[in-house]
Write an enzyme that holds these catalytic residues in place. Structure first.
Site, PDB file in Angstrom:
ATOM      1  N   THR A 165     120.725  51.329 208.288  1.00 38.85           N
ATOM      2  CA  THR A 165     119.208  52.110 207.937  1.00 38.85           C
ATOM      3  C   THR A 165     119.806  52.867 207.093  1.00 38.85           C
ATOM      4  O   THR A 165     120.145  53.915 207.157  1.00 38.85           O
ATOM      5  CB  THR A 165     118.976  53.067 209.266  1.00 38.85           C
ATOM      6  OG1 THR A 165     118.245  51.554 209.814  1.00 38.85           O
ATOM      7  CG2 THR A 165     117.480  53.379 208.917  1.00 38.85           C
TER       8      THR A 165
ATOM      9  N   SER B  73     119.937  49.905 218.631  1.00 30.96           N
ATOM     10  CA  SER B  73     119.826  51.460 217.627  1.00 30.96           C
ATOM     11  C   SER B  73     120.976  51.501 218.438  1.00 30.96           C
ATOM     12  O   SER B  73     120.877  51.484 219.041  1.00 30.96           O
ATOM     13  CB  SER B  73     118.578  51.889 218.300  1.00 30.96           C
ATOM     14  OG  SER B  73     118.828  53.611 217.687  1.00 30.96           O
TER      15      SER B  73
ATOM     16  N   LYS C 257     118.125  48.664 205.633  1.00 30.39           N
ATOM     17  CA  LYS C 257     116.677  48.597 206.450  1.00 30.39           C
ATOM     18  C   LYS C 257     116.326  49.783 206.002  1.00 30.39           C
ATOM     19  O   LYS C 257     116.984  50.694 205.743  1.00 30.39           O
ATOM     20  CB  LYS C 257     116.558  48.734 208.063  1.00 30.39           C
ATOM     21  CG  LYS C 257     115.505  48.860 208.816  1.00 30.39           C
ATOM     22  CD  LYS C 257     115.757  48.936 210.009  1.00 30.39           C
ATOM     23  CE  LYS C 257     114.282  49.484 210.992  1.00 30.39           C
ATOM     24  NZ  LYS C 257     113.902  51.124 210.646  1.00 30.39           N
TER      25      LYS C 257
ATOM     26  N   TYR D 169     122.849  53.657 212.338  1.00 29.40           N
ATOM     27  CA  TYR D 169     123.057  55.275 211.541  1.00 29.40           C
ATOM     28  C   TYR D 169     124.425  55.429 210.982  1.00 29.40           C
ATOM     29  O   TYR D 169     125.587  56.028 212.291  1.00 29.40           O
ATOM     30  CB  TYR D 169     122.435  56.491 212.082  1.00 29.40           C
ATOM     31  CG  TYR D 169     121.284  55.480 212.529  1.00 29.40           C
ATOM     32  CD1 TYR D 169     120.338  56.179 211.227  1.00 29.40           C
ATOM     33  CD2 TYR D 169     120.711  55.653 213.479  1.00 29.40           C
ATOM     34  CE1 TYR D 169     118.580  55.707 211.525  1.00 29.40           C
ATOM     35  CE2 TYR D 169     119.320  55.841 214.047  1.00 29.40           C
ATOM     36  CZ  TYR D 169     118.490  56.251 213.170  1.00 29.40           C
ATOM     37  OH  TYR D 169     117.099  55.838 212.910  1.00 29.40           O
TER      38      TYR D 169
ATOM     39  N   HIS E 205     110.305  53.100 208.429  1.00 31.08           N
ATOM     40  CA  HIS E 205     110.341  54.131 209.754  1.00 31.08           C
ATOM     41  C   HIS E 205     109.176  54.290 210.404  1.00 31.08           C
ATOM     42  O   HIS E 205     109.275  54.792 211.114  1.00 31.08           O
ATOM     43  CB  HIS E 205     111.405  55.488 209.465  1.00 31.08           C
ATOM     44  CG  HIS E 205     112.929  55.107 210.191  1.00 31.08           C
ATOM     45  ND1 HIS E 205     113.839  55.095 210.091  1.00 31.08           N
ATOM     46  CD2 HIS E 205     112.364  56.023 211.557  1.00 31.08           C
ATOM     47  CE1 HIS E 205     114.817  55.859 211.003  1.00 31.08           C
ATOM     48  NE2 HIS E 205     114.359  55.846 211.903  1.00 31.08           N
TER      49      HIS E 205
END
Length: 359
Positions: A160, A110, A228, A134, A252
């Site tokens: 994402t 992440s 995603k 992100y 999520h």
């Protein structure tokens, strides 16, 4: 006094994790948005399907191995990106990476992690790893970050797209959850510690992004792009048209918009729309090997699991993650044999039916 028993399944690992975690950290990992309808639906959806085993099939040699984006993995389960794993255990992402490598599967790091891509790669040299992005409002920062992932040898970039703002997660609010000052966040352009956590999360992403921006991202980073956060056939088609190599059907983990469908319920729609063009993955609610088999039957190439892995990490660090992955692989192997399938690719739509359907 009853003697504690070793965990036998993912639910047992969650109980062990809950006993060890700070209440605020447990609420952060376990909770969802709003009334947590979608959080529960992700798990409950698997009970709405029944498996249809075929018998008198040669299953003397069964393999759980498959491929994702051209990489062979030992089981059709990938470690999903989950944030701030050092809150679960001091080994954090590095322990998870070593366990995933030993299990022969992909770990997805992440952006909201405690380590850099280079640090994760060094923890498990040569292991297949993906980086979840992100997209920061600072495009220069984003370019440097994806460049660092590529330089570290990561195999794919997972963008994402369901996070223009953090969902309202009431467990965090009730627990007044904040991040400790000493928790590193090297992949972020902002500081999250000791702040209104939800407001700070909103500063991570560029809310002006559109599908056209994927062209810039693909020109900046040559890694295969995985999108995603897809919940509709329409968006799956747009992802394919804009150069995605795969999509992840994801809500999520029920942490964003409460009231959206369970990912397993959406999976057939997405797989039918784009499954012949790009690879389709799914996350949300995976607690059993049979959950993975249902996902394969409904069109997924592989599934991702975040919370199940986190519970292993919180319970016993790297060893806990290794045990969770070994448990799920064993359940998948047993399930394949009992379904009459020699490999994950043999599991098809004919192997499931809606629960309660007439025979």
């Amino acid at each position: 006094m009853t003697e504690a028993r070793d965990p036998l399944n993912v639910h047992d690992f969650e109980e062990a994790a809950r006993a060890r975690l700070d209440p605020g950290a447990y609420a952060y990992f376990a909770g969802g948005a709003g009334d947590e309808r979608t959080l529960r639906a992700n798990v409950d959806a698997f009970a709405r399907w029944e498996l249809r085993p075929r018998v008198l099939v040669d299953v003397s040699e069964v393999s759980t191995a498959t491929t994702v984006l051209g990489t062979e993995i030992a089981l059709p389960l990938i470690v999903a990106p989950t944030a701030f794993q050092q809150l679960a255990h001091p080994e954090g992402e590095l322990g998870t990476a070593r366990a995933a490598a030993a299990a022969g599967t992909v770990m997805c790091l992440s952006t909201i992690s405690s380590v850099t891509p280079a640090e994760l790669a060094a923890a498990a040299p040569g292991a297949p790893q993906w980086f979840q992005l992100y997209w920061s409002r600072d495009r220069g920062f984003t370019k440097e970050l994806v460049g660092a992932a590529a330089e570290a040898g990561f195999r794919a970039l997972v963008l994402t797209v369901d996070f223009p703002v953090a969902g309202r997660r009431e467990r965090d609010l009730r627990a007044q959850f904040t991040l400790p000052d000493d928790l590193p966040a090297p992949n972020l352009p902002v500081v999250l510690a000791r702040r209104d956590f939800h407001a700070a999360l909103g500063e991570i992403v560029d809310t002006a992004l559109t599908w056209r921006d994927l062209e810039w991202l693909r020109s900046t980073c040559r890694l295969p792009l995985v999108v995603k956060g897809i919940l509709t056939a329409e968006d799956a088609l747009l992802a394919a048209e804009h150069g995605a190599a795969a999509v992840i059907v994801s809500n999520h983990g029920g942490r964003q918009l409460d009231g959206v469908p369970a990912t397993l319920d959406v999976l057939p729609e997405v797989a039918e729309a784009v499954g012949e063009r790009i690879e389709v993955f799914v996350d949300g609610g995976i607690r059993r090997g049979t959950d993975v088999l249902e996902a394969l039957a409904l069109g997924a190439r592989a599934a991702l699991s975040g919370r199940a892995v986190l519970w292993g990490l919180a319970a016993d660090g790297e060893e806990g993650v290794a045990r969770v992955l070994a448990l799920l692989r064993e359940e998948i192997e047993v399930g394949l044999k009992l379904l009459g399938c020699a490999r994950p690719g043999d599991v098809t739509r004919t192997h499931v039916r809606p629960a309660g359907s007439p025979v």
